[in-house]
Design an enzyme around this catalytic site. Structure first.
Site, PDB file in Angstrom:
ATOM      1  N   CYS A  86      57.611  58.061  76.404  1.00  0.00           N
ATOM      2  CA  CYS A  86      58.183  57.499  75.192  1.00  0.00           C
ATOM      3  C   CYS A  86      57.483  58.102  73.969  1.00  0.00           C
ATOM      4  O   CYS A  86      56.256  58.140  73.899  1.00  0.00           O
ATOM      5  CB  CYS A  86      57.990  55.994  75.253  1.00  0.00           C
ATOM      6  SG  CYS A  86      57.648  55.200  73.707  1.00  0.00           S
ATOM      7  N   GLU A  87      58.285  58.577  73.036  1.00  0.00           N
ATOM      8  CA  GLU A  87      57.683  59.245  71.881  1.00  0.00           C
ATOM      9  C   GLU A  87      57.080  58.257  70.884  1.00  0.00           C
ATOM     10  O   GLU A  87      56.359  58.653  69.980  1.00  0.00           O
ATOM     11  CB  GLU A  87      58.710  60.143  71.183  1.00  0.00           C
ATOM     12  CG  GLU A  87      59.808  59.414  70.445  1.00  0.00           C
ATOM     13  CD  GLU A  87      60.798  60.388  69.808  1.00  0.00           C
ATOM     14  OE1 GLU A  87      60.860  61.550  70.246  1.00  0.00           O
ATOM     15  OE2 GLU A  87      61.494  59.963  68.878  1.00  0.00           O
ATOM     16  N   HIS A  88      57.371  56.983  71.049  1.00  0.00           N
ATOM     17  CA  HIS A  88      56.813  56.003  70.114  1.00  0.00           C
ATOM     18  C   HIS A  88      55.440  55.525  70.541  1.00  0.00           C
ATOM     19  O   HIS A  88      54.611  55.190  69.702  1.00  0.00           O
ATOM     20  CB  HIS A  88      57.760  54.792  69.985  1.00  0.00           C
ATOM     21  CG  HIS A  88      59.110  55.164  69.468  1.00  0.00           C
ATOM     22  ND1 HIS A  88      60.279  54.618  69.958  1.00  0.00           N
ATOM     23  CD2 HIS A  88      59.468  56.052  68.521  1.00  0.00           C
ATOM     24  CE1 HIS A  88      61.308  55.156  69.318  1.00  0.00           C
ATOM     25  NE2 HIS A  88      60.845  56.025  68.443  1.00  0.00           N
ATOM     26  N   HIS A  89      55.207  55.456  71.861  1.00  0.00           N
ATOM     27  CA  HIS A  89      53.936  54.921  72.347  1.00  0.00           C
ATOM     28  C   HIS A  89      53.190  55.879  73.263  1.00  0.00           C
ATOM     29  O   HIS A  89      52.081  55.578  73.684  1.00  0.00           O
ATOM     30  CB  HIS A  89      54.182  53.600  73.091  1.00  0.00           C
ATOM     31  CG  HIS A  89      54.836  52.552  72.241  1.00  0.00           C
ATOM     32  ND1 HIS A  89      56.207  52.365  72.206  1.00  0.00           N
ATOM     33  CD2 HIS A  89      54.311  51.660  71.367  1.00  0.00           C
ATOM     34  CE1 HIS A  89      56.497  51.399  71.356  1.00  0.00           C
ATOM     35  NE2 HIS A  89      55.364  50.957  70.828  1.00  0.00           N
ATOM     36  N   GLN A 127      65.094  57.508  75.386  1.00  0.00           N
ATOM     37  CA  GLN A 127      66.028  57.651  76.504  1.00  0.00           C
ATOM     38  C   GLN A 127      67.439  58.065  76.053  1.00  0.00           C
ATOM     39  O   GLN A 127      68.122  58.821  76.729  1.00  0.00           O
ATOM     40  CB  GLN A 127      66.071  56.340  77.304  1.00  0.00           C
ATOM     41  CG  GLN A 127      66.848  56.468  78.607  1.00  0.00           C
ATOM     42  CD  GLN A 127      66.810  55.198  79.421  1.00  0.00           C
ATOM     43  OE1 GLN A 127      65.790  54.516  79.467  1.00  0.00           O
ATOM     44  NE2 GLN A 127      67.912  54.865  80.067  1.00  0.00           N
ATOM     45  N   HIS A 155      60.492  51.307  80.884  1.00  0.00           N
ATOM     46  CA  HIS A 155      59.652  51.845  79.811  1.00  0.00           C
ATOM     47  C   HIS A 155      58.327  51.095  79.805  1.00  0.00           C
ATOM     48  O   HIS A 155      58.320  49.883  79.581  1.00  0.00           O
ATOM     49  CB  HIS A 155      60.349  51.663  78.464  1.00  0.00           C
ATOM     50  CG  HIS A 155      61.556  52.537  78.304  1.00  0.00           C
ATOM     51  ND1 HIS A 155      61.694  53.437  77.284  1.00  0.00           N
ATOM     52  CD2 HIS A 155      62.671  52.660  79.074  1.00  0.00           C
ATOM     53  CE1 HIS A 155      62.853  54.073  77.410  1.00  0.00           C
ATOM     54  NE2 HIS A 155      63.459  53.614  78.489  1.00  0.00           N
ATOM     55  N   CYS A 157      56.158  51.030  77.692  1.00  0.00           N
ATOM     56  CA  CYS A 157      55.838  50.413  76.398  1.00  0.00           C
ATOM     57  C   CYS A 157      56.419  49.002  76.332  1.00  0.00           C
ATOM     58  O   CYS A 157      56.031  48.198  75.486  1.00  0.00           O
ATOM     59  CB  CYS A 157      56.315  51.268  75.228  1.00  0.00           C
ATOM     60  SG  CYS A 157      58.044  51.699  75.261  1.00  0.00           S
TER      61      CYS A 157
HETATM   62 ZN   LIG Z   1      57.823  53.074  73.483  1.00  0.00          ZN
END
Ligand SMILES: [Zn+2]
Length: 203
Positions: A86-89, A127, A155, A157
């Protein structure tokens, strides 16, 4: 899609220093014996997790077979193991992908479809974009009558932090061409997906 050579890629030493900073941020002492090799291990893991940046997914599909004796039915590769981040976490997204297309003239080796999934999955992703990129690339290179990509994934995250919802999976799909426009074709795909897994039955 071209090779994404990250601009100003840092050196391996810089990457390892950054990992030491994160260890300290977590409350650790990077000089503790058990952690001495951790920065280099993490850097090597990153080379594996994110090797997709060095792969051109379109090139993977360039070798095709045209003598398919007028095969004009759906080709479906299902339950492709998917490992992404995941590019956010920057934590894992683990799941499976199902990739289908309806060939027009050319078919591709099935392992190549799985490699296209890997080439996009081994990057920082969300995703929805991952699903679209896989479908769009197959559509662009093979020019089939249609492409369908369905991904179901957990995920971390969401499962190991934040709202802590283990067992929740996210499903995304991208349907192009006949899979989008023709409900019969889409229904046929869904019934293929719902059939018992022959590999599991014979294993
Ligand atoms: Zn994430």
């Amino acid at each position: 899609m071209t090779k994404t050579a990250a601009p100003l890629r840092p050196s391996r030493e810089e990457a390892e220093e950054a990992i030491k900073v994160l260890l300290r941020w977590a409350g650790e002492d990077p000089n503790r014996e058990g952690l001495l090799d951790t920065p280099s291990r993490v850097a090597r893991s990153y080379e594996e997790f994110y090797e997709g940046y060095a792969i051109n997914p379109e090139e993977l599909l360039e070798r095709t077979f045209s003598e398919v004796d007028d095969y004009d039915e759906i080709v479906l590769l299902r339950d492709i193991r998917l490992e992404s981040h995941c590019e956010h976490h920057m934590v894992p997204i683990i799941g499976r992908a199902h990739v289908a297309y309806l060939p027009r003239k050319r078919v591709v080796g099935i392992s190549k479809l799985a490699r296209v999934v890997d080439a996009y999955a081994r990057r920082f992703q969300i995703q929805e974009r991952l699903t679209a990129q896989i479908a769009n690339t197959i559509d662009k290179v093979l020019e089939p009558h249609g492409v369908a990509v369905i991904i179901e994934a957990g995920h971390q995250c969401m499962t190991t932090r934040g709202v802590h919802r283990p067992g929740v999976s996210m499903v995304t799909s991208r349907m192009l061409g006949v899979f989008r426009d023709n409900s019969d074709t889409r229904r046929e795909l869904m019934s293929m997906l719902n059939r018992p897994n022959i590999g599991e039955l014979s294993a």
